[in-house]
Design a protein around this motif. Structure first.
Motif, PDB file in Angstrom:
ATOM      1  N   ALA A  20       0.843  -1.197   0.000  1.00 45.81           N
ATOM      2  CA  ALA A  20       0.000   0.000   0.000  1.00 45.81           C
ATOM      3  C   ALA A  20       0.883   1.254   0.000  1.00 45.81           C
ATOM      4  O   ALA A  20       2.084   1.173   0.278  1.00 45.81           O
ATOM      5  CB  ALA A  20      -0.889  -0.025   1.243  1.00 45.81           C
ATOM      6  N   ASN A  22       2.835   4.424   1.272  1.00 41.82           N
ATOM      7  CA  ASN A  22       3.436   4.874   2.532  1.00 41.82           C
ATOM      8  C   ASN A  22       3.905   3.771   3.491  1.00 41.82           C
ATOM      9  O   ASN A  22       4.217   4.039   4.645  1.00 41.82           O
ATOM     10  CB  ASN A  22       2.438   5.790   3.270  1.00 41.82           C
ATOM     11  CG  ASN A  22       3.125   6.877   4.057  1.00 41.82           C
ATOM     12  OD1 ASN A  22       4.076   7.486   3.572  1.00 41.82           O
ATOM     13  ND2 ASN A  22       2.683   7.113   5.264  1.00 41.82           N
ATOM     14  N   VAL A  39      12.747   8.269  -4.289  1.00 38.93           N
ATOM     15  CA  VAL A  39      12.250   9.371  -3.463  1.00 38.93           C
ATOM     16  C   VAL A  39      11.342   8.865  -2.349  1.00 38.93           C
ATOM     17  O   VAL A  39      10.532   7.961  -2.533  1.00 38.93           O
ATOM     18  CB  VAL A  39      11.548  10.480  -4.298  1.00 38.93           C
ATOM     19  CG1 VAL A  39      12.551  11.145  -5.209  1.00 38.93           C
ATOM     20  CG2 VAL A  39      10.362   9.963  -5.065  1.00 38.93           C
ATOM     21  N   ASN A  42       6.924  11.743   3.677  1.00 37.48           N
ATOM     22  CA  ASN A  42       5.965  11.225   4.650  1.00 37.48           C
ATOM     23  C   ASN A  42       4.538  11.181   4.101  1.00 37.48           C
ATOM     24  O   ASN A  42       3.620  10.808   4.806  1.00 37.48           O
ATOM     25  CB  ASN A  42       6.041  12.038   5.957  1.00 37.48           C
ATOM     26  CG  ASN A  42       5.782  13.510   5.693  1.00 37.48           C
ATOM     27  OD1 ASN A  42       5.360  13.889   4.598  1.00 37.48           O
ATOM     28  ND2 ASN A  42       6.049  14.338   6.687  1.00 37.48           N
ATOM     29  N   LYS A  43       4.360  11.558   2.849  1.00 34.42           N
ATOM     30  CA  LYS A  43       3.004  11.553   2.259  1.00 34.42           C
ATOM     31  C   LYS A  43       2.795  10.306   1.401  1.00 34.42           C
ATOM     32  O   LYS A  43       3.728   9.863   0.722  1.00 34.42           O
ATOM     33  CB  LYS A  43       2.799  12.790   1.383  1.00 34.42           C
ATOM     34  CG  LYS A  43       2.860  14.080   2.170  1.00 34.42           C
ATOM     35  CD  LYS A  43       2.461  15.247   1.307  1.00 34.42           C
ATOM     36  CE  LYS A  43       2.473  16.545   2.088  1.00 34.42           C
ATOM     37  NZ  LYS A  43       3.811  17.004   2.469  1.00 34.42           N
ATOM     38  N   THR A  46       3.858   8.835  -3.029  1.00 37.31           N
ATOM     39  CA  THR A  46       5.057   9.570  -3.451  1.00 37.31           C
ATOM     40  C   THR A  46       5.584   8.984  -4.761  1.00 37.31           C
ATOM     41  O   THR A  46       5.845   9.706  -5.720  1.00 37.31           O
ATOM     42  CB  THR A  46       6.142   9.472  -2.358  1.00 37.31           C
ATOM     43  OG1 THR A  46       5.639  10.065  -1.169  1.00 37.31           O
ATOM     44  CG2 THR A  46       7.422  10.169  -2.779  1.00 37.31           C
ATOM     45  N   LYS A 129       8.376  -0.978   9.717  1.00 39.20           N
ATOM     46  CA  LYS A 129       8.223   0.019  10.790  1.00 39.20           C
ATOM     47  C   LYS A 129       8.194  -0.636  12.166  1.00 39.20           C
ATOM     48  O   LYS A 129       7.442  -0.225  13.057  1.00 39.20           O
ATOM     49  CB  LYS A 129       6.989   0.903  10.541  1.00 39.20           C
ATOM     50  CG  LYS A 129       6.981   1.540   9.146  1.00 39.20           C
ATOM     51  CD  LYS A 129       6.058   2.708   9.003  1.00 39.20           C
ATOM     52  CE  LYS A 129       6.029   3.216   7.564  1.00 39.20           C
ATOM     53  NZ  LYS A 129       5.188   4.352   7.318  1.00 39.20           N
ATOM     54  N   SER A 162      12.947  -2.872  10.240  1.00 36.24           N
ATOM     55  CA  SER A 162      12.803  -1.421  10.388  1.00 36.24           C
ATOM     56  C   SER A 162      13.787  -0.784   9.422  1.00 36.24           C
ATOM     57  O   SER A 162      14.992  -1.032   9.510  1.00 36.24           O
ATOM     58  CB  SER A 162      13.115  -0.990  11.819  1.00 36.24           C
ATOM     59  OG  SER A 162      13.353   0.407  11.825  1.00 36.24           O
ATOM     60  N   ASN A 163      13.251   0.015   8.503  1.00 40.25           N
ATOM     61  CA  ASN A 163      14.138   0.754   7.590  1.00 40.25           C
ATOM     62  C   ASN A 163      14.900   1.810   8.358  1.00 40.25           C
ATOM     63  O   ASN A 163      16.050   2.119   8.058  1.00 40.25           O
ATOM     64  CB  ASN A 163      13.325   1.453   6.496  1.00 40.25           C
ATOM     65  CG  ASN A 163      12.687   0.469   5.552  1.00 40.25           C
ATOM     66  OD1 ASN A 163      13.345  -0.454   5.084  1.00 40.25           O
ATOM     67  ND2 ASN A 163      11.406   0.649   5.272  1.00 40.25           N
ATOM     68  N   LYS A 164      14.212   2.366   9.362  1.00 39.30           N
ATOM     69  CA  LYS A 164      14.795   3.466  10.130  1.00 39.30           C
ATOM     70  C   LYS A 164      16.006   2.982  10.926  1.00 39.30           C
ATOM     71  O   LYS A 164      17.033   3.642  10.969  1.00 39.30           O
ATOM     72  CB  LYS A 164      13.730   4.007  11.077  1.00 39.30           C
ATOM     73  CG  LYS A 164      13.962   5.408  11.522  1.00 39.30           C
ATOM     74  CD  LYS A 164      12.781   5.896  12.319  1.00 39.30           C
ATOM     75  CE  LYS A 164      13.145   7.163  13.060  1.00 39.30           C
ATOM     76  NZ  LYS A 164      12.146   7.468  14.074  1.00 39.30           N
TER      77      LYS A 164
HETATM   78  N1  LIG Z   1       9.441   4.828  11.702  1.00 32.92           N
HETATM   79  C1  LIG Z   1       9.653   4.339  10.488  1.00 32.92           C
HETATM   80  N2  LIG Z   1       9.293   5.061   9.416  1.00 32.92           N
HETATM   81  C2  LIG Z   1       9.515   4.521   8.190  1.00 32.92           C
HETATM   82  C3  LIG Z   1      10.089   3.247   7.996  1.00 32.92           C
HETATM   83  N3  LIG Z   1      10.140   2.988   6.674  1.00 32.92           N
HETATM   84  C4  LIG Z   1       9.637   4.081   6.059  1.00 32.92           C
HETATM   85  N4  LIG Z   1       9.268   5.009   6.973  1.00 32.92           N
HETATM   86  C5  LIG Z   1       8.656   6.319   6.709  1.00 32.92           C
HETATM   87  O1  LIG Z   1       7.410   6.112   6.083  1.00 32.92           O
HETATM   88  C6  LIG Z   1       7.137   7.167   5.139  1.00 32.92           C
HETATM   89  C7  LIG Z   1       6.844   6.559   3.767  1.00 32.92           C
HETATM   90  O2  LIG Z   1       8.028   5.932   3.292  1.00 32.92           O
HETATM   91  P1  LIG Z   1       8.219   5.577   1.748  1.00 32.92           P
HETATM   92  O3  LIG Z   1       9.438   4.759   1.650  1.00 32.92           O
HETATM   93  O4  LIG Z   1       8.116   6.816   0.915  1.00 32.92           O
HETATM   94  O5  LIG Z   1       6.940   4.686   1.516  1.00 32.92           O
HETATM   95  P2  LIG Z   1       6.404   4.053   0.128  1.00 32.92           P
HETATM   96  O6  LIG Z   1       5.793   2.750   0.468  1.00 32.92           O
HETATM   97  O7  LIG Z   1       7.474   4.055  -0.892  1.00 32.92           O
HETATM   98  O8  LIG Z   1       5.275   5.088  -0.233  1.00 32.92           O
HETATM   99  P3  LIG Z   1       4.603   5.410  -1.694  1.00 32.92           P
HETATM  100  O9  LIG Z   1       5.712   5.687  -2.656  1.00 32.92           O
HETATM  101  O10 LIG Z   1       3.808   6.618  -1.392  1.00 32.92           O
HETATM  102  O11 LIG Z   1       3.767   4.229  -2.048  1.00 32.92           O
HETATM  103  C8  LIG Z   1       8.367   8.070   5.163  1.00 32.92           C
HETATM  104  O12 LIG Z   1       8.099   9.160   6.035  1.00 32.92           O
HETATM  105  C9  LIG Z   1       9.454   7.175   5.727  1.00 32.92           C
HETATM  106  O13 LIG Z   1      10.476   7.894   6.391  1.00 32.92           O
HETATM  107  C10 LIG Z   1      10.472   2.510   9.157  1.00 32.92           C
HETATM  108  O14 LIG Z   1      10.978   1.379   9.108  1.00 32.92           O
HETATM  109  N5  LIG Z   1      10.225   3.112  10.373  1.00 32.92           N
END
Ligand SMILES: Nc1nc2c(ncn2[C@@H]2O[C@H](COP(=O)(O)OP(=O)(O)OP(=O)(O)O)[C@@H](O)[C@H]2O)c(=O)[nH]1
Ligand SMILES: [Mg+2]
Length: 323
Positions: A20, A22, A39, A42-43, A46, A129, A162-164
């Protein structure tokens, strides 16, 4: 002479990164690559295009396919985003289905199944996360995954990451490498993506627009390159500088004023921030000239959508008749 891409110990695997909006797909791609190529904001929504990001571990090539977040929508633009995600699975040896454990988990499986609307090949669930949930490692994820297999029978195993904080990223990389089959590399020349620098320039400008703009404005913004030239530096004839002109398209005149900002402050900030990232990519100085253009309903305009890499989807509602 033995061609490098035909070395007998070479292995390769194509991995689609799905889920999904984000949930952290592009963040995972970047963490695996070890560089901020894709890229991230937080939205939601993206990422708009599917594309390859290439990582090589010893003799194993991992081609990661970043994709837009799958979601339900009847709008033409969103249908094309979903189509990009579906197409991202084509040719993939493995799918990573990302599930955000800080949101309702089973709902994400159900919605994913509805939105992907395809028979998927081998799939690993990557719960993301982990840092956002206390004692995440104690969650009954094995049982949840068993239930999820009733929805998606192609699920084989699961990871909690956790990516962070980098939790279990090493384990995931190792498992992907183990899964790779012997074979030639798709990108033997060391390319790190199938998209060119022009694409990433538009992405880095849009990323900053996404970060800095609010409400509906980020979603009604697109970026197109007007001119991209590499010229010899006047001060050092050995090196090059990039001269780039790009347009930020908006839907309405009021949005043009917002993107320009008071006395040009917003467009200046978008330019300063994106230029830094573009300079890291090109490895040289960048002169970035940004304009804001009103292009009413650009997100319904086939020509603009094609230009930003979103061709018609199978379920596109409109028939684009020739005059
Ligand atoms: N706390 C936390 N935040 C995370 C983690 N992984 C991603 N985020 C945050 O989640 C938000 C979305 O991350 P993206 O990697 O852009 O997510 P995405 O799935 O690619 O989103 P779309 O391209 O919109 O489909 C960002 O603010 C990231 O910093 C994680 O492991 N922990
Ligand atoms: Mg993304």
């Amino acid at each position: 002479m033995l061609l490098e891409d035909q070395h007998p110990h070479n292995k390769s695997i194509m991995v689609a990164v799905l889920g999904a909006p984000n949930v952290g797909k592009s963040s995972l791609v970047n963490v695996l690559l070890g560089t901020d190529l894709s890229v991230v904001t937080n939205k939601p929504q993206t990422t708009r295009n599917k594309f390859h990001c290439v990582l090589t571990v010893d003799r194993t090539e991992i081609v990661l396919v970043d994709t837009p977040g799958l979601h339900k929508s009847s709008q033409e633009f969103n249908k094309r985003l979903n189509e990009q995600a579906r197409e991202g699975t084509e040719g993939a040896d493995l799918n990573l289905l990302l599930i955000d454990i800080s949101r309702d988990v089973l709902t994400q499986f159900v919605e994913f199944k509805e939105n992907i609307d395809l028979e998927l090949g081998p799939t690993w669930v990557v719960y993301t996360k982990a840092d956002k949930v206390e004692n995440a490692e104690k969650l009954p994820l094995a049982e949840v995954t068993e239930k999820a297999k009733e929805i998606l029978p192609s699920i084989e195993k699961w990871f909690l990451i956790s990516n962070k904080e980098g939790t279990n990223i090493h384990e995931l990389t190792g498992a992907i490498c183990d899964r790779a089959e012997p074979g030639p590399h798709l990108y033997p020349n060391g390319d790190i993506s199938n998209k060119n620098q022009r694409f990433f320039v538009t992405e880095y400008i849009r990323e900053q627009a996404f970060e800095l703009l609010k409400d509906e404005v980020p979603y009604e913004v697109a970026v197109v390159i007007d001119e991209y030239k590499e010229v010899k530096s006047k001060t050092d004839p050995e090196s090059f500088e990039s001269h780039i002109s790009a347009s930020i398209l908006v839907n309405r005149p009021s949005q043009r004023a917002i993107v320009i900002g008071s006395s040009g402050s917003m467009i200046k900030e978008i330019g300063i921030r994106s230029r830094k990232k573009i300079e890291v990519m090109t490895g040289g100085p960048v002169h970035l000239n940004l304009h804001v253009k009103v292009s009413p309903k650009w997100f319904k305009n086939n020509f603009v959508l094609e230009e930003i890499g979103l061709p018609r989807a199978k379920d596109s509602a409109r028939v684009w008749r020739k005059k």
